[in-house]
Design a protein around this motif. Sequence first.
Motif: not given
Length: 396
Positions: A182-190, A268-284
């Motif tokens: 059913s998806l012959n010849g198509l490019s699927v990004l997941i 495109y199928i977005g099944s990832a659980a992407v973080a909604d927030y990211s901390p301001v990371a400390e260098l050390n």
Amino acid sequence: MDITKRILLGVCGGIAAYKSAELVRLLRKQNVEVRVVMTNSAMEFVTPLTFQALSGHSVHSKLLDSDEENAMGHINLARWADEIIIAPASANSIAKFAHGIADDLLSTVILATQCKVTLAPSMNQAMWLNPAVQENITLLMARGITILSPDHGSQACGETGPGRMIEPAIICQKILQAEHGSLNGLSVLISAGPTREPIDPVRYITNRSSGKMGYALAEAAKGAGADVTLVSGPVALVPPEGIKVLAVETAQQMYEKVLSCSAKANIYIGSAAVADYSPVAELNKIKKKDANKILTLLKTRDILASVAESHEALFTVGFAAETEHLETYAKDKLVRKKLDMVAANWVGRADGGFDKENNAVTVFWPGGQQDFPMMAKRNLAQQLIQLIAQHYHEKN
Ligand code: PMT
């Protein structure tokens, strides 16, 4: 024209039995040879003569039929078929198939066959949602039987809900699509798995996603003939063979990889659980000198909404992971992120969702929805890919 396939159609007792006459006609038009087995209840709804006229062969209904060579009709039929379709599949026959009961021709053929079996259930919505039926469906799926989940809508009994057999044209399309890829010849990004958002060089914030759902989708899309690229957060899974895997860690990295691959993709199928927030990371490394520590979290970029916005031709499928108001929140994501489809699943429960072997989803698209009961993620992925392929082809 040459016969392309031999299908044994099992018809059970239910008002949808009349629709299966149309299914025979559609299959014959595609050069599929069809033989029909009817249960006694099916013959209360439609006469065997209808199926005999449409299939061009006498209908089989008796387990011990003296007209059949060696009185072994069930074995001959089981061997003859390339594929068995049961439409409509009643709650009673589903229970028999699930528990190995062989008290009529159809249930005996199912026990005797080694070919692919597909069921198109049809019943009252309360019956379909009954745990007894759902457990039988889960059992059958775990054994590799394909279930064409029923439609949601008004029913012959006057109720509304899931349980209407899907239309014969769709059954026919699914059978032939599965055959031809059913998806012959198509490019699927997941996208799959979690993201990791650093707090400092040694700590991070993440979530419970294992990547199992996304990897199963990648495998199913590959099986349906697609060229698959999987952008994966950190998981402990072996990538399916023949799939291009791009490993990322943070939401920003996932954003960049998905966006850079999306121009070439059809779906495109977005099944990832992407973080909604990211901390301001400390260098050390943060020292524990303060009694309390407050982290500043910055909103991440929405990958799904961005690809849907920047590539209008891309067919976009999101997931919605919810702990409450599943339908409302999922439909909101469908509209707000301008998606073609969204698969909504409950998370944070004992079964299904994050880091489980099984999952259940309700898929919403503009003007429709379909329920997929709890089943192994691999089976669910195969069914979702068929649904996505069907909608992709309808749109393009
Ligand atoms: O990995 P498993 O253990 O197998 O579990 C599967 C799953 C539960 C993770 C999966 O079925 C699922 O629901 N994935 C989506 C999880 C999620 O982040 O849902 P959400 O409702 O928060 O996000 C909605 C959609 O927006 C998702 O398609 C998500 O990929 C996307 N999103 C979210 C935030 C963001 N910054 N960018 C995005 O693209």
